[in-house]
Scaffold this motif. Structure first.
Motif, PDB file in Angstrom:
ATOM      1  N   VAL A 210      41.883  39.660  37.060  1.00 39.77           N
ATOM      2  CA  VAL A 210      40.705  39.082  37.720  1.00 39.77           C
ATOM      3  C   VAL A 210      39.485  39.469  36.899  1.00 39.77           C
ATOM      4  O   VAL A 210      39.543  40.355  36.040  1.00 39.77           O
ATOM      5  CB  VAL A 210      40.543  39.582  39.177  1.00 39.77           C
ATOM      6  CG1 VAL A 210      41.709  39.135  40.039  1.00 39.77           C
ATOM      7  CG2 VAL A 210      40.417  41.103  39.220  1.00 39.77           C
ATOM      8  N   PRO A 220      32.712  35.907  40.870  1.00 39.97           N
ATOM      9  CA  PRO A 220      34.017  35.756  40.205  1.00 39.97           C
ATOM     10  C   PRO A 220      33.933  34.828  38.996  1.00 39.97           C
ATOM     11  O   PRO A 220      33.250  33.803  39.037  1.00 39.97           O
ATOM     12  CB  PRO A 220      34.899  35.138  41.299  1.00 39.97           C
ATOM     13  CG  PRO A 220      34.212  35.441  42.580  1.00 39.97           C
ATOM     14  CD  PRO A 220      32.742  35.458  42.280  1.00 39.97           C
ATOM     15  N   TRP A 222      36.252  32.610  37.675  1.00 35.72           N
ATOM     16  CA  TRP A 222      37.541  32.033  38.016  1.00 35.72           C
ATOM     17  C   TRP A 222      38.333  31.635  36.784  1.00 35.72           C
ATOM     18  O   TRP A 222      39.576  31.720  36.774  1.00 35.72           O
ATOM     19  CB  TRP A 222      37.357  30.825  38.931  1.00 35.72           C
ATOM     20  CG  TRP A 222      36.683  31.135  40.231  1.00 35.72           C
ATOM     21  CD1 TRP A 222      35.421  30.788  40.620  1.00 35.72           C
ATOM     22  CD2 TRP A 222      37.233  31.890  41.323  1.00 35.72           C
ATOM     23  NE1 TRP A 222      35.149  31.255  41.874  1.00 35.72           N
ATOM     24  CE2 TRP A 222      36.227  31.941  42.334  1.00 35.72           C
ATOM     25  CE3 TRP A 222      38.445  32.527  41.545  1.00 35.72           C
ATOM     26  CZ2 TRP A 222      36.434  32.593  43.551  1.00 35.72           C
ATOM     27  CZ3 TRP A 222      38.642  33.176  42.748  1.00 35.72           C
ATOM     28  CH2 TRP A 222      37.660  33.214  43.732  1.00 35.72           C
ATOM     29  N   PHE A 225      40.696  34.371  35.497  1.00 32.75           N
ATOM     30  CA  PHE A 225      41.753  34.912  36.348  1.00 32.75           C
ATOM     31  C   PHE A 225      43.127  34.608  35.750  1.00 32.75           C
ATOM     32  O   PHE A 225      43.416  33.485  35.335  1.00 32.75           O
ATOM     33  CB  PHE A 225      41.674  34.334  37.755  1.00 32.75           C
ATOM     34  CG  PHE A 225      40.656  35.007  38.655  1.00 32.75           C
ATOM     35  CD1 PHE A 225      39.406  35.380  38.182  1.00 32.75           C
ATOM     36  CD2 PHE A 225      40.954  35.278  39.973  1.00 32.75           C
ATOM     37  CE1 PHE A 225      38.482  36.008  38.997  1.00 32.75           C
ATOM     38  CE2 PHE A 225      40.037  35.905  40.805  1.00 32.75           C
ATOM     39  CZ  PHE A 225      38.797  36.267  40.319  1.00 32.75           C
TER      40      PHE A 225
END
Length: 230
Positions: A210, A220, A222, A225
């Motif tokens: 992550v 985040p 993304w 990830f």
């Protein structure tokens, strides 16, 4: 009084033995098989960035006794290009760097160009950009794909921050490995503390699990990830 305390403690152990066994198994797993390491610094940019949490394989090189650093069997050999976590031979700090040279290799750098056994690395896809080295601070940088001795990676250099762009030649001793950060001007690595003994290697980094942008309130990332590292 002591008998009462002993009885209470024994009762607590019995009531929580399942949880305690789970904690023990979790500790064994993280210290002997696999672990995940948050990355706080930018020494491996652009491959690994601040805020990444990296999955590492502790069985890549050695089988070690759980909860210790004692190796009992060799399982694999480190290779040029591996991303490795290890204890700094300088102060024991856990670091993550790129393994660029093996025992017996002669490694050098001239004005930022890596030389392996007398052969200069090749650089492709060279491009300029602004790199966020700190919140609100962007520095002009140059990035490129570096190809050397059968391995390749993305590296970068920061304008105005030349960090030992020339050194060596250094012959890597038996049982040691030479480490460099992919962000060559923002890394404390073997240029400062020398080759790293095999006994200090911990694991090989495999993937980013992550990631969060530390300059944007931990939003985040993304797109990073579960992304494999190379």
């Amino acid at each position: 009084m002591s008998t009462s305390i002993s009885a209470s403690f024994t009762h607590w152990l019995r009531s929580n033995r399942g949880f305690l066994v789970l904690l023990l198994c979790f500790g064994v797993f993280r210290t002997a098989i696999a672990d995940w390491n948050p990355v706080p610094s930018g020494s491996m940019r652009p491959t690994i960035v601040e805020g990444d949490v990296v999955l590492v394989n502790r069985l890549a090189y050695d089988l070690k006794l759980p909860l210790t650093g004692i190796a009992v069997a060799r399982l694999g050999e480190p290779q040029r290009g591996d991303i490795v976590t290890f204890e700094s031979p300088q102060d024991g700090t856990r670091l993550i760097k790129r393994l660029v040279a093996l025992p017996g290799d002669v490694v050098a750098m001239r004005e930022g160009v890596l030389f392996m056994n007398g052969v200069a690395a090749e650089y492709a896809d060279v491009h300029r950009l602004l790199d966020p080295v700190a919140p609100g601070v962007n520095l002009p940088a140059t990035r490129a794909t570096e190809r050397s001795a059968g391995s390749e990676r993305s590296v970068q250099y920061l304008d105005g921050m030349p960090n030992r762009r020339s050194f060596g030649p250094v012959e890597v001793p038996a049982g040691h490995f030479y480490m460099l950060g992919d962000s060559r001007d923002n890394s404390g690595d073997s240029r400062y503390f020398g080759p790293v003994p095999r006994a200090l290697l911990i694991a090989r980094a495999e993937a980013v699990l992550v990631s969060a942008d530390i300059t944007a309130h931990w939003a985040p990332r993304w797109e990073r990830f579960v992304s494999l590292l190379h």
